[in-house]
Design a protein around this motif. Sequence first.
Motif, PDB file in Angstrom:
ATOM      1  N   SER A 147       0.841  -1.198   0.000  1.00  7.51           N
ATOM      2  CA  SER A 147       0.000   0.000   0.000  1.00  7.51           C
ATOM      3  C   SER A 147       0.875   1.246   0.000  1.00  7.51           C
ATOM      4  CB  SER A 147      -0.885  -0.015   1.251  1.00  7.51           C
ATOM      5  OG  SER A 147      -1.850   0.994   1.163  1.00  7.51           O
ATOM      6  N   LEU A 148       0.308   2.354  -0.478  1.00  3.48           N
ATOM      7  CA  LEU A 148       1.025   3.622  -0.370  1.00  3.48           C
ATOM      8  C   LEU A 148       0.026   4.735  -0.151  1.00  3.48           C
ATOM      9  CD1 LEU A 148       1.634   6.035  -2.783  1.00  3.48           C
ATOM     10  CD2 LEU A 148       1.986   4.006  -4.093  1.00  3.48           C
ATOM     11  N   TYR A 149       0.494   5.835   0.437  1.00  9.80           N
ATOM     12  CA  TYR A 149      -0.368   7.011   0.533  1.00  9.80           C
ATOM     13  C   TYR A 149       0.448   8.289   0.437  1.00  9.80           C
ATOM     14  CZ  TYR A 149       0.382   6.483   5.712  1.00  9.80           C
ATOM     15  OH  TYR A 149       0.886   6.326   6.966  1.00  9.80           O
ATOM     16  N   VAL A 150      -0.253   9.389   0.160  1.00  4.01           N
ATOM     17  CA  VAL A 150       0.428  10.671  -0.029  1.00  4.01           C
ATOM     18  C   VAL A 150      -0.313  11.768   0.741  1.00  4.01           C
ATOM     19  CG1 VAL A 150       1.378  10.175  -2.318  1.00  4.01           C
ATOM     20  CG2 VAL A 150      -0.903  11.142  -2.155  1.00  4.01           C
ATOM     21  N   THR A 151       0.444  12.791   1.093  1.00  6.67           N
ATOM     22  CA  THR A 151      -0.180  13.972   1.699  1.00  6.67           C
ATOM     23  C   THR A 151       0.610  15.210   1.283  1.00  6.67           C
ATOM     24  OG1 THR A 151      -1.048  14.910   3.744  1.00  6.67           O
ATOM     25  CG2 THR A 151       1.127  13.916   3.889  1.00  6.67           C
ATOM     26  N   ASP A 152      -0.070  16.336   1.217  1.00  8.48           N
ATOM     27  CA  ASP A 152       0.583  17.605   0.889  1.00  8.48           C
ATOM     28  C   ASP A 152       1.644  17.894   1.960  1.00  8.48           C
ATOM     29  OD1 ASP A 152       1.171  20.392   0.608  1.00  8.48           O
ATOM     30  OD2 ASP A 152      -0.713  20.639  -0.486  1.00  8.48           O
ATOM     31  N   THR A 153       2.845  18.278   1.538  1.00  4.88           N
ATOM     32  CA  THR A 153       3.923  18.550   2.502  1.00  4.88           C
ATOM     33  C   THR A 153       3.486  19.588   3.539  1.00  4.88           C
ATOM     34  OG1 THR A 153       5.537  18.025   0.817  1.00  4.88           O
ATOM     35  CG2 THR A 153       6.353  19.291   2.677  1.00  4.88           C
ATOM     36  N   ARG A 154       2.634  20.525   3.132  1.00  5.74           N
ATOM     37  CA  ARG A 154       2.202  21.570   4.068  1.00  5.74           C
ATOM     38  C   ARG A 154       1.371  21.015   5.215  1.00  5.74           C
ATOM     39  NH1 ARG A 154      -0.571  25.454  -0.183  1.00  5.74           N
ATOM     40  NH2 ARG A 154      -1.044  23.419  -1.065  1.00  5.74           N
TER      41      ARG A 154
END
Lengths: 328, 201
Positions: free
Chosen positions: B72-79
């Motif tokens: 699995s993978l996920y992403v989020t805005d660096t801010r």
Amino acid sequence: MYGGGNTFEGIKTDSLAQEDPQKLAAFEARIARGEKIEPTDWMPQLYRKQLIRMIEQHAHSEIIGALPEGTWITRAPGFKRKMALMAKVQDEVGHAQLLYSAAETLGKSREEMINDLISGRSKYSNVFNYPTFTWADCCFISWLVDAGAIVNQLANAKGSYGPYCRALDRICAEESFHLKYGHHCVIYLASGTPHQREMFQEALNRWWTPMMHFFGPSDKISAHTEILMRWKVKMGTNDEMRNQFLDMYVPKIWELGFTIPDPALKKDPATGKWAYTEPDWEEFKRVINGDGPCNKERLAVRRVAEERGRWVREALKSPKMNYVTPLA
Amino acid sequence: MKSLDPRVQRLPEELPPLQPKAPLDQFGSFEVFVQPKEGKPFQHEGIVHAPSLELAFVLAKEAFTRRFTCTSLYVTDTRNVMVSPTTEGNQNAYDLIPSVTEHQGGEPFEVYHLMKRGKQHLHAGTVEANSHEEAFSKAKAAFGSKQVFNVWVVRRSDIRFTRPEEQDLWLTLPEKKFRDASDYKGGDKLKEFLERQSSKS
């Protein structure tokens, strides 16, 4: 793939006198303990500048290095070679992505780096300014230029800057396929028809000088080099890297019955050092300064790609977006 | 421009004028987290630049799991990632995080630790909080006994997770043996060649 241990246009050490001595001592002690430096840590300006330059040149080399091989995808012999070469070229561009991100953590934005590449302010590995006339030239890059790159990358992966080391660990893992694939291609040429053997021999003759250039000229061991080695930015001298490459790959080239175009190439069993004819360093300088066989076309391809993609990037831009430096 | 490269043959006669890239031409930054295997914690893998969270997810899949598969993978805005100070030696990063008045409930925040300098941040657990500050404070109470060098907290609702129906994203990879070093065994061919050479001489 990577552009050699040579970081062009070194920076002068005069900035060190302005650094806070206590912070500098703590920074050096951390590196001496074998700990990594992370982006939010204090670091001397010289360390930051040199790393940006080095990682950025590495990233540019990946992007530009994809061009001489990429052009052979449609002409690679057979479906399997086409698929493998396509995967390899995709990896190289992926490596550039990882490296640009690592350089960004030091404070230079990706836009600035690409501007500097296209305008010619920033360099990339000299070796990619040479043309791939035949399939054998392409195989030479896949096997031996990648091998040279791996020698450098494995050394740099033991460096002190956390984000660069993490990117290199991933890159080295992916490169193992490139090296095996390249060797596989060359074994097939070597054991093929006389014409195939001749084709690789000619490629070897063409590429040997750029390959020797790849590691850069002998380092002048200056105060600058010593500091960068103490800070684990530079992990070995250019000569050490070149020697390691010769040690690992000359026997493999000879095993296949090819002749390396340097009659002076010989290992001294007592010292373990290879003797060789110095390649033409004037040619090296000329090519770095823009006068190589392919400098203009390499940058032209990048520049046109940037221009053609501009409208897409503009269309996708959102007012909510804001640039921030990546975290790690 | 004369070249062997077909792309160069297709270039326009005159190059377009050199236009520097404007800020944000490469979009915003997004942090990428990957779970390498079932049961392992998610770890920070790197960043991508993308015009939106959704595209960041697609690009992250390509950049970080193209070659080595994951679960699995996920992403989020660096801010959206709140970061603690980074420490060294025996100093625990949690010691530098102030405790704030805590309230019951709230929404979930994910907590990540840097356990060793030079390694990736690893997912440590989840706390329920009403703000990032409170999430830090609650993480300190829950995990603060561990020596860590840096802590990140991210509000769960700011994360683009892999959805259950997207798990087949990585199913194509086992067919791509041609991307593995193990698919290029030249040993037999080389041996045969060397034997042929020695029988000739």
